[in-house]
Design an enzyme around this catalytic site. Structure first.
Site, PDB file in Angstrom:
ATOM      1  N   GLY A 202      48.823 -11.294  13.547  1.00 27.39           N
ATOM      2  CA  GLY A 202      49.719 -12.162  14.351  1.00 27.39           C
ATOM      3  C   GLY A 202      48.966 -13.158  15.212  1.00 27.39           C
ATOM      4  N   PRO A 204      47.855 -15.090  18.558  1.00 26.92           N
ATOM      5  CA  PRO A 204      47.580 -14.483  20.148  1.00 26.92           C
ATOM      6  C   PRO A 204      48.807 -14.185  20.992  1.00 26.92           C
ATOM      7  CG  PRO A 204      46.198 -16.474  19.594  1.00 26.92           C
ATOM      8  CD  PRO A 204      47.332 -16.546  18.502  1.00 26.92           C
ATOM      9  N   GLY A 205      48.767 -13.077  21.634  1.00 24.43           N
ATOM     10  CA  GLY A 205      49.787 -12.715  22.534  1.00 24.43           C
ATOM     11  C   GLY A 205      50.985 -12.283  22.034  1.00 24.43           C
ATOM     12  N   THR A 206      50.943 -12.123  20.736  1.00 25.56           N
ATOM     13  CA  THR A 206      52.205 -11.220  20.212  1.00 25.56           C
ATOM     14  C   THR A 206      52.295  -9.711  20.276  1.00 25.56           C
ATOM     15  OG1 THR A 206      51.001 -11.406  17.987  1.00 25.56           O
ATOM     16  CG2 THR A 206      52.743 -12.994  18.768  1.00 25.56           C
ATOM     17  N   GLY A 207      51.342  -9.156  21.037  1.00 24.98           N
ATOM     18  CA  GLY A 207      51.254  -7.823  21.260  1.00 24.98           C
ATOM     19  C   GLY A 207      50.815  -6.862  20.352  1.00 24.98           C
ATOM     20  N   HIS A 424      60.749 -45.341  30.249  1.00 29.79           N
ATOM     21  CA  HIS A 424      60.102 -44.595  29.153  1.00 29.79           C
ATOM     22  C   HIS A 424      60.733 -43.506  28.734  1.00 29.79           C
ATOM     23  CE1 HIS A 424      56.473 -43.844  26.660  1.00 29.79           C
ATOM     24  NE2 HIS A 424      56.929 -42.734  26.785  1.00 29.79           N
ATOM     25  N   GLU A 425      60.822 -42.843  29.852  1.00 30.75           N
ATOM     26  CA  GLU A 425      61.516 -41.340  29.555  1.00 30.75           C
ATOM     27  C   GLU A 425      63.098 -41.500  29.310  1.00 30.75           C
ATOM     28  OE1 GLU A 425      59.754 -38.787  29.248  1.00 30.75           O
ATOM     29  OE2 GLU A 425      57.868 -39.642  30.089  1.00 30.75           O
ATOM     30  N   HIS A 428      63.003 -42.118  25.485  1.00 27.93           N
ATOM     31  CA  HIS A 428      63.295 -41.088  24.794  1.00 27.93           C
ATOM     32  C   HIS A 428      64.613 -40.037  24.475  1.00 27.93           C
ATOM     33  CE1 HIS A 428      59.008 -40.897  23.870  1.00 27.93           C
ATOM     34  NE2 HIS A 428      58.682 -40.834  25.112  1.00 27.93           N
ATOM     35  N   ASP A 500      52.122 -40.164  22.638  1.00 30.25           N
ATOM     36  CA  ASP A 500      53.426 -40.494  21.578  1.00 30.25           C
ATOM     37  C   ASP A 500      53.146 -40.927  20.286  1.00 30.25           C
ATOM     38  OD1 ASP A 500      55.069 -39.421  23.647  1.00 30.25           O
ATOM     39  OD2 ASP A 500      55.758 -41.280  24.584  1.00 30.25           O
TER      40      ASP A 500
END
Length: 603
Positions: A202, A204-207, A424-425, A428, A500
């Site tokens: 799995g 990384p970090g999934t347990g 610009h934002e 989007h 972008d």
């Protein structure tokens, strides 16, 4: 050298302490005057002496006046009486003096004789002992160099399946391992062999490590854990020796679980690395294969390994009889994310307005470790503001901090830059709100975070595993919304759209070369990655197409991006007043939340 200096200083310290002890023992409590034998004879004749104690040639004299004490030495060839008579002492006067004869102490005698000669030898012996002790430690380390570095989890670290949220299929798969460790006779009587190795795969970090601990906690057996990198050393044969000792330790404590984290560190394809088939890593892998083949049917040791790169593991590891049980751990869905957040919130004080479901909705694609980090960052933000409880705003700020980086309040934009960033934002957000199938806008901000001057936060309403071509094409238009807004409003372009453009180009190329979504090139994939392992990196990607096809791919990528640009340009032109409205609100408030943005679009 440091050890020698340390031992020398210690020896000097011991010498100083011993000298201090002896000086205290042999120093008199009070200063006693020493007199000659003729002076003592005069004092006896004058009737001043009360008592004389004789100990060898030493005389301890006590005077009548005030009990004053003196010392003297007599002649060694004669007795005290004879010596005093030789000095003219009256016999009648001598009878009035109490004379005591003391036998000299044997221990003090021998101490006085031997210690001055013995003490230097003792100090040298102590120094040599310390030097040999350090050398012995070094030799023991050399002998233990090939011993296992596996550590056994203590009883305070017990973890069960209750501590692992989600991963229902993985838990069900591992319940068989728990049953075998609890009641192996049930399986052995029916002729079944439990898998010797379980491979947890799995991102990384999934347990993966947490789940392995939970298996040991549920079964109530010892849990030994070691990283794959701890087997390999620069010395030949050490890795294989550590593998043997690790498996032997696990067998001595059977039933037990041996957990090898980062299995890909030693489990890569053999023959692909430097050194051919004789390098240390491959010999270590060979020893692991041999040890797992050596497990007897009744051996109650389960080997659990974890990796996030199962594609590079050697096929011999994955065959039946070794790691033949493969358990895949996926990133949690929205329900699992909510459960994970609840687990990590147990020891934290929350305000009544905290809604963990809303936090789960804002974190698609986050792993369990990411969610734990969000809860911790939320607590840190609350403590930084001297607050005793964690509110919803702290958790939402923590999400943005994890995704984009911390706020850069010192990064102050000029009025012109602020206006460009706002448009610009706004571009989007406006394109995203105008196209069907795009993710809803949750937040727009022109406050710098990380390396971004501003950001538009779009999040899906549900977890999706399949994406359509229409969604990708619309995403291209959204990515180019900021670039198009700058171009349409100011008639000039800035470097703010570079990231972008890079993401849009990568997405368009993947649509053509990986997903087969080009109408002209059809359902084909182009390019093939070949792993050439050099210092652990992939450095080669082969072309399985001609130069003419490469030219066609470039044309298709250019066409997709051009079409997306035209769509964004059309939306910006038709809704220019709405773009101006959103940009003005951003310049005024710097941040627009989801509800306010929805109201602006409706107006």
């Amino acid at each position: 050298m440091k050890t020698f200096v340390k031992n020398l200083l210690l020896a000097v310290l011991i010498f100083i302490v011993l000298s201090s002890v002896f000086s205290v023992l042999y120093a008199p409590a009070e200063k006693i005057e020493e007199v000659t034998l003729s002076q003592l004879a005069t004092q006896v004749n004058d009737g001043k002496v009360s008592e004389i104690a004789v100990e060898g040639n030493a005389l301890s004299v006590v005077l009548k006046e005030g009990g004053k004490k003196e010392t003297a030495k007599k002649e060694s060839e004669a007795s005290l009486t004879e010596s005093l008579k030789n000095y003219g002492v009256d016999a009648e006067k001598l009878r009035t003096v109490s004379i005591k004869i003391k036998e000299p102490s044997g221990a003090l005698f021998w101490a006085g004789v031997i210690l001055p000669f013995l003490l230097p030898f003792v100090l040298v012996g102590v120094l040599i002992w310390f030097m040999f002790r350090q050398a012995q430690k070094g030799s023991l380390q050399a002998f233990s160099f090939s011993k296992t570095k596996a550590k056994m989890a203590g009883p305070t670290e017990k973890v069960t399946f209750a501590h692992v949220a989600g991963l229902k299929e993985a838990k069900e798969e591992l319940h068989e391992v728990v049953d075998f460790l609890r009641n192996p006779k049930k399986f052995l009587d029916i002729g079944a062999k439990i898998p010797r190795g379980v491979l947890l795969m799995g991102p990384p970090g999934t347990g993966k490590t947490l789940l392995a601990r939970a298996v040991a906690g549920e079964a109530g057996v010892p849990f030994f854990h070691i990283s794959g990198s701890e087997f390999v050393e620069m010395f030949v044969g050490v890795g294989a020796s550590r593998v043997r000792d690790t498996f032997q330790t696990a067998k001595k404590n059977a039933p037990s679980i041996l957990f090898i984290d980062e299995m890909d560190a030693i489990g890569r394809h053999r023959g692909a690395g430097l050194g051919g088939g004789h390098d240390e890593r491959e010999q270590t892998l060979n020893q692991i294969l041999v040890e797992m083949d050596g497990f007897e049917r009744e051996t109650q040791v389960i080997v659990i390994a974890a990796t996030n790169r199962p594609d590079i593991l050697d096929p011999a590891l994955l065959r039946p009889g070794r790691f033949d049980r493969h358990v895949t751990l996926d990133e949690p869905d929205i329900n699992d994310r909510e459960q994970i957040l609840k687990i990590h919130s147990k020891s934290k004080p929350f305000a009544p307005d905290v809604n963990l479901r809303a936090v789960a909705e804002r974190t698609p694609g986050f792993s369990g470790a990411d969610l734990a980090n969000i809860m911790n960052e939320g607590a840190i933000l609350a403590a930084r503001k001297d607050q005793t409880i964690i509110s919803q705003i702290h958790l939402l700020d923590a999400i943005e901090k994890v995704m984009l980086g911390p706020e850069r309040k010192s990064h102050i934009l000029s009025a012109k830059e602020k206006e460009i960033t706002a448009y610009h934002e706004a571009g989007h957000a406006l394109v995203a709100a105008s196209l069907p199938g795009t993710d809803p806008v949750h937040k727009i901000s022109i406050i710098s975070r990380g390396r971004a001057g501003g950001y538009t936060l779009k999040l899906p309403t549900e977890d999706r595993h399949l994406h359509t071509k229409t969604e990708f094409i619309n995403d291209l238009s959204v990515m180019l919304g900021g670039y198009t807004a700058e171009q349409g409003v100011f008639g000039e372009l800035t470097t703010g759209a570079s990231n972008d453009l890079q993401k849009a180009t990568e997405l368009a190329r993947r649509l053509v070369t990986q997903f087969g979504m080009s109408d002209k090139l059809g359902p084909m994939t182009f390019g093939h990655k070949e792993e050439m392992i050099f210092l652990g990196k992939e450095i080669h990607e082969s072309r399985n197409y001609s130069e003419a096809t490469a030219s066609e791919i470039d044309k298709e990528v250019r066409l997709m991006i051009g079409n997306a640009h035209e769509v964004a340009k059309k939306i910006i032109k038709e809704k220019r007043s709405k773009l101006d409205q959103i940009a003005r609100r951003l310049i005024e408030k710097e941040t627009i939340e989801k509800e306010e943005f929805a109201q602006l679009i409706k107006e």
